[in-house]
Design a protein around this motif. Structure first.
Motif, PDB file in Angstrom:
ATOM      1  N   THR A 151       0.826  -1.223   0.000  1.00 17.91           N
ATOM      2  CA  THR A 151       0.000   0.000   0.000  1.00 17.91           C
ATOM      3  C   THR A 151       0.856   1.268   0.000  1.00 17.91           C
ATOM      4  O   THR A 151       0.458   2.263  -0.589  1.00 17.91           O
ATOM      5  CB  THR A 151      -0.927   0.044   1.238  1.00 17.91           C
ATOM      6  OG1 THR A 151      -0.168  -0.387   2.362  1.00 17.91           O
ATOM      7  CG2 THR A 151      -2.117  -0.851   1.082  1.00 17.91           C
ATOM      8  N   ARG A 152       2.034   1.206   0.637  1.00 14.46           N
ATOM      9  CA  ARG A 152       2.848   2.421   0.720  1.00 14.46           C
ATOM     10  C   ARG A 152       3.474   2.784  -0.620  1.00 14.46           C
ATOM     11  O   ARG A 152       4.015   3.867  -0.785  1.00 14.46           O
ATOM     12  CB  ARG A 152       3.945   2.250   1.787  1.00 14.46           C
ATOM     13  CG  ARG A 152       3.407   2.301   3.204  1.00 14.46           C
ATOM     14  CD  ARG A 152       4.427   1.854   4.220  1.00 14.46           C
ATOM     15  NE  ARG A 152       4.692   0.422   4.118  1.00 14.46           N
ATOM     16  CZ  ARG A 152       5.550  -0.246   4.890  1.00 14.46           C
ATOM     17  NH1 ARG A 152       6.244   0.395   5.813  1.00 14.46           N
ATOM     18  NH2 ARG A 152       5.733  -1.545   4.732  1.00 14.46           N
ATOM     19  N   LEU A 153       3.419   1.852  -1.591  1.00 12.06           N
ATOM     20  CA  LEU A 153       3.982   2.167  -2.908  1.00 12.06           C
ATOM     21  C   LEU A 153       2.870   2.457  -3.934  1.00 12.06           C
ATOM     22  O   LEU A 153       3.083   2.428  -5.141  1.00 12.06           O
ATOM     23  CB  LEU A 153       4.904   1.032  -3.382  1.00 12.06           C
ATOM     24  CG  LEU A 153       5.979   1.387  -4.420  1.00 12.06           C
ATOM     25  CD1 LEU A 153       6.850   2.540  -3.962  1.00 12.06           C
ATOM     26  CD2 LEU A 153       6.840   0.190  -4.754  1.00 12.06           C
TER      27      LEU A 153
ATOM     28  N   PRO B  50       1.976  -5.986  -8.501  1.00 12.07           N
ATOM     29  CA  PRO B  50       2.371  -6.313  -7.124  1.00 12.07           C
ATOM     30  C   PRO B  50       3.746  -5.716  -6.810  1.00 12.07           C
ATOM     31  O   PRO B  50       4.625  -5.701  -7.686  1.00 12.07           O
ATOM     32  CB  PRO B  50       2.449  -7.844  -7.113  1.00 12.07           C
ATOM     33  CG  PRO B  50       1.795  -8.310  -8.361  1.00 12.07           C
ATOM     34  CD  PRO B  50       1.798  -7.177  -9.338  1.00 12.07           C
ATOM     35  N   LYS B  51       3.908  -5.225  -5.582  1.00 15.95           N
ATOM     36  CA  LYS B  51       5.168  -4.546  -5.228  1.00 15.95           C
ATOM     37  C   LYS B  51       6.433  -5.310  -5.631  1.00 15.95           C
ATOM     38  O   LYS B  51       7.340  -4.698  -6.200  1.00 15.95           O
ATOM     39  CB  LYS B  51       5.174  -4.250  -3.720  1.00 15.95           C
ATOM     40  CG  LYS B  51       6.482  -3.644  -3.211  1.00 15.95           C
ATOM     41  CD  LYS B  51       6.384  -3.120  -1.782  1.00 15.95           C
ATOM     42  CE  LYS B  51       6.412  -4.204  -0.743  1.00 15.95           C
ATOM     43  NZ  LYS B  51       6.568  -3.657   0.637  1.00 15.95           N
ATOM     44  N   PRO B  52       6.505  -6.617  -5.395  1.00 14.37           N
ATOM     45  CA  PRO B  52       7.766  -7.313  -5.718  1.00 14.37           C
ATOM     46  C   PRO B  52       8.109  -7.302  -7.200  1.00 14.37           C
ATOM     47  O   PRO B  52       9.241  -7.564  -7.581  1.00 14.37           O
ATOM     48  CB  PRO B  52       7.522  -8.753  -5.260  1.00 14.37           C
ATOM     49  CG  PRO B  52       6.327  -8.705  -4.400  1.00 14.37           C
ATOM     50  CD  PRO B  52       5.520  -7.517  -4.776  1.00 14.37           C
TER      51      PRO B  52
ATOM     52  N   SER C  49      10.798  -8.781   0.250  1.00 13.56           N
ATOM     53  CA  SER C  49      10.883  -8.588  -1.199  1.00 13.56           C
ATOM     54  C   SER C  49      11.315  -7.175  -1.597  1.00 13.56           C
ATOM     55  O   SER C  49      11.585  -6.916  -2.754  1.00 13.56           O
ATOM     56  CB  SER C  49       9.524  -8.868  -1.815  1.00 13.56           C
ATOM     57  OG  SER C  49       8.603  -7.905  -1.345  1.00 13.56           O
ATOM     58  N   ASP C  50      11.361  -6.246  -0.650  1.00 16.12           N
ATOM     59  CA  ASP C  50      11.534  -4.838  -1.021  1.00 16.12           C
ATOM     60  C   ASP C  50      12.846  -4.236  -0.525  1.00 16.12           C
ATOM     61  O   ASP C  50      12.967  -3.026  -0.434  1.00 16.12           O
ATOM     62  CB  ASP C  50      10.354  -4.017  -0.487  1.00 16.12           C
ATOM     63  CG  ASP C  50      10.169  -4.178   1.018  1.00 16.12           C
ATOM     64  OD1 ASP C  50      10.934  -4.939   1.638  1.00 16.12           O
ATOM     65  OD2 ASP C  50       9.259  -3.540   1.580  1.00 16.12           O
ATOM     66  N   VAL C  51      13.812  -5.078  -0.183  1.00 22.16           N
ATOM     67  CA  VAL C  51      15.075  -4.526   0.306  1.00 22.16           C
ATOM     68  C   VAL C  51      16.156  -4.675  -0.757  1.00 22.16           C
ATOM     69  O   VAL C  51      16.179  -5.646  -1.499  1.00 22.16           O
ATOM     70  CB  VAL C  51      15.518  -5.191   1.632  1.00 22.16           C
ATOM     71  CG1 VAL C  51      14.581  -4.788   2.753  1.00 22.16           C
ATOM     72  CG2 VAL C  51      15.592  -6.706   1.510  1.00 22.16           C
TER      73      VAL C  51
ATOM     74  N   MET D 142      18.560  -0.158   1.457  1.00 18.91           N
ATOM     75  CA  MET D 142      17.323   0.637   1.489  1.00 18.91           C
ATOM     76  C   MET D 142      16.122  -0.297   1.360  1.00 18.91           C
ATOM     77  O   MET D 142      16.176  -1.281   0.621  1.00 18.91           O
ATOM     78  CB  MET D 142      17.323   1.657   0.332  1.00 18.91           C
ATOM     79  CG  MET D 142      16.236   2.704   0.385  1.00 18.91           C
ATOM     80  SD  MET D 142      16.183   3.738   1.867  1.00 18.91           S
ATOM     81  CE  MET D 142      17.623   4.753   1.652  1.00 18.91           C
ATOM     82  N   ASP D 143      15.071   0.005   2.099  1.00 16.41           N
ATOM     83  CA  ASP D 143      13.775  -0.633   1.883  1.00 16.41           C
ATOM     84  C   ASP D 143      13.064   0.266   0.881  1.00 16.41           C
ATOM     85  O   ASP D 143      12.737   1.411   1.206  1.00 16.41           O
ATOM     86  CB  ASP D 143      13.017  -0.703   3.214  1.00 16.41           C
ATOM     87  CG  ASP D 143      11.609  -1.260   3.052  1.00 16.41           C
ATOM     88  OD1 ASP D 143      11.009  -1.091   1.972  1.00 16.41           O
ATOM     89  OD2 ASP D 143      11.096  -1.855   4.001  1.00 16.41           O
ATOM     90  N   VAL D 144      12.856  -0.235  -0.332  1.00 19.66           N
ATOM     91  CA  VAL D 144      12.310   0.627  -1.391  1.00 19.66           C
ATOM     92  C   VAL D 144      10.788   0.489  -1.506  1.00 19.66           C
ATOM     93  O   VAL D 144      10.214   0.751  -2.560  1.00 19.66           O
ATOM     94  CB  VAL D 144      13.029   0.376  -2.748  1.00 19.66           C
ATOM     95  CG1 VAL D 144      14.492   0.771  -2.641  1.00 19.66           C
ATOM     96  CG2 VAL D 144      12.903  -1.071  -3.221  1.00 19.66           C
TER      97      VAL D 144
HETATM   98 MG    MG Z   1       9.244  -3.036   3.627  1.00 18.05          MG
END
Ligand code: MG
Ligand code: GDD
Length: 360
Positions: free
Chosen positions: A12-14, A22-24, A110-112, A217-219
């Motif tokens: 949701t934050r992206l 999907p974010k990944p 999945s977001d680092v 970074m957590d992107v």
């Molecule tokens: Mg994260």
């Protein structure tokens, strides 16, 4: 060796990017986010990557088929019926992760993004011998992350997820190597590794932390996505990566997909990624920004500190800046100013946006 990547969050934050993808699978530096991770896992000899998914199985299956072939690595999908949090997916995939040999496995958010020193992490884990070793890094605002308090040898004395008060500036980087014994702590139900499993394992002296060298970074949110891009491109530069663009129109670190077309007299950089099939018109000025696949930027437009979603179009002489995030297929008419707006997919921007706001 095996690895499991947690890919089931809603991202949701992206938004608005994650309204389309999907974010990944959102491209970071021109590759789906988790491809950076899968490539790093393959490089240290992982034969199988398990993707723990909670929604959009069709998209993930298509992804699996495409990338299994491209990367020559086995990708297994472990599908949750209800989102199982960050620990439940390990219980669900228990038979895949624990083959009885006692061999440890990797687990990644999945977001680092970082240089993924996975071999060093594995060696560190073997030398300490606990149930798990976490990569940790230092950040200015630890309250947004999982925080660890460690002893000199790396043993974690305490793990606290998103603490309200300052306890330490060492945070969980979201990359672990775990031994199968830790699975005995995880029940098959929605549960959080950060709130339930790690605090208990730390209390039993079973967790260690290895300090991550280099950037991290957590992107998973837009401003961090751009900060992560800056760090990632600089790391590519330090390692003399051939993919970085060179030529008189480029300044600093810039990544251009080979299929992208760049017009005459542009000034591009620093810290820009231009995706597949993008078309950048004459005289365009781009800095610290992302153009996702299929973006068109018409002549003399300027984009700074912004993310332009897939197939969006920026008109001639436009100015888009200040953390503007355009979703997929957004059109911005010629000669407009877009200041920090979040624009949902498939919208047409027909008037200047003077102040940051959300365009629904
Ligand atoms: Mg994260
Ligand atoms: N399969 C599955 N199922 N995956 C999930 C679920 C779920 O129900 N919920 C979240 N995930 C995945 C997300 O997709 C992401 O890859 C990962 O779990 C972590 O979720 P985030 O939502 O990104 O968590 P965070 O960024 O707030 O915090 C986590 O990452 C920080 C580092 O970036 C925690 O691990 C923190 O301790 C850590 O510091």
């Amino acid at each position: 060796m095996k690895a499991l990547i947690l890919v089931g969050g809603y991202g949701t934050r992206l938004r608005p990017l994650t309204l389309s993808c999907p974010k990944p699978l959102v491209e970071f530096a021109n590759k789906p986010m988790i491809i950076h991770q899968i490539q790093a896992l393959k490089a240290v000899g992982c034969a199988e990557v398990i993707l723990a998914i909670a929604y959009q199985p069709e998209v993930m299956l298509t992804f699996k088929e495409e990338w299994e072939a491209k990367l020559d690595i086995k990708i297994t999908i472990s599908q949750e019926n209800v989102p199982m949090g960050t620990a439940g997916p390990l219980a669900l995939a228990r038979e895949l992760l624990d083959d009885g040999s006692g061999e440890p496995f990797f687990v990644l958010n999945s977001d680092v993004i970082c240089e993924f020193p996975l071999n060093d992490l594995l060696e560190f884990h073997k030398s300490r011998g606990g149930e798990g070793t976490l990569l940790v890094t230092q950040v200015e605002d630890p309250s947004r992350y999982g925080v660890v308090v460690t002893e000199a040898d790396g043993k974690i004395k305490a793990f606290m997820e998103k603490p309200k008060e300052f306890v330490s500036d060492k945070i969980n980087a979201g990359i672990y190597v775990l031994s199968p014994q830790i699975l005995n702590r995880i029940e098959l139900r929605p549960t959080s590794i950060e709130r339930e499993v790690f605090p208990a394992a730390a209390a039993d002296n079973q967790l260690y932390a290895m300090v991550l060298p280099g950037y991290w970074m957590d992107v998973g949110q837009p401003t961090d996505f751009l900060k992560g891009l800056v760090l990632h491109l600089e790391s590519m530069n330090i390692h003399h990566h051939r993919e970085l663009a060179s030529g008189s129109c480029f300044v600093g670190n810039v990544l251009v997909h080979p299929s992208a077309k760049i017009g005459k007299d542009c000034l591009i950089g620093p810290d820009v990624s231009i995706g597949e099939d993008c078309e950048i018109g004459d005289g365009v000025r781009l800095s610290t920004c992302v153009a996702m696949r299929g973006v068109k930027v018409k002549k003399y437009a300027k984009v700074a500190n912004s993310i332009i979603g897939w197939h969006s179009r920026i008109g001639a002489w436009c100015r888009v800046e200040n953390n503007a995030i355009l979703g997929e297929n957004v059109g911005v008419k010629d000669e407009l100013y877009v200041n920090g707006a979040i624009v949902l997919p498939h919208k047409d921007v027909k008037e200047t946006i003077q102040e940051p706001k959300i365009i629904l």
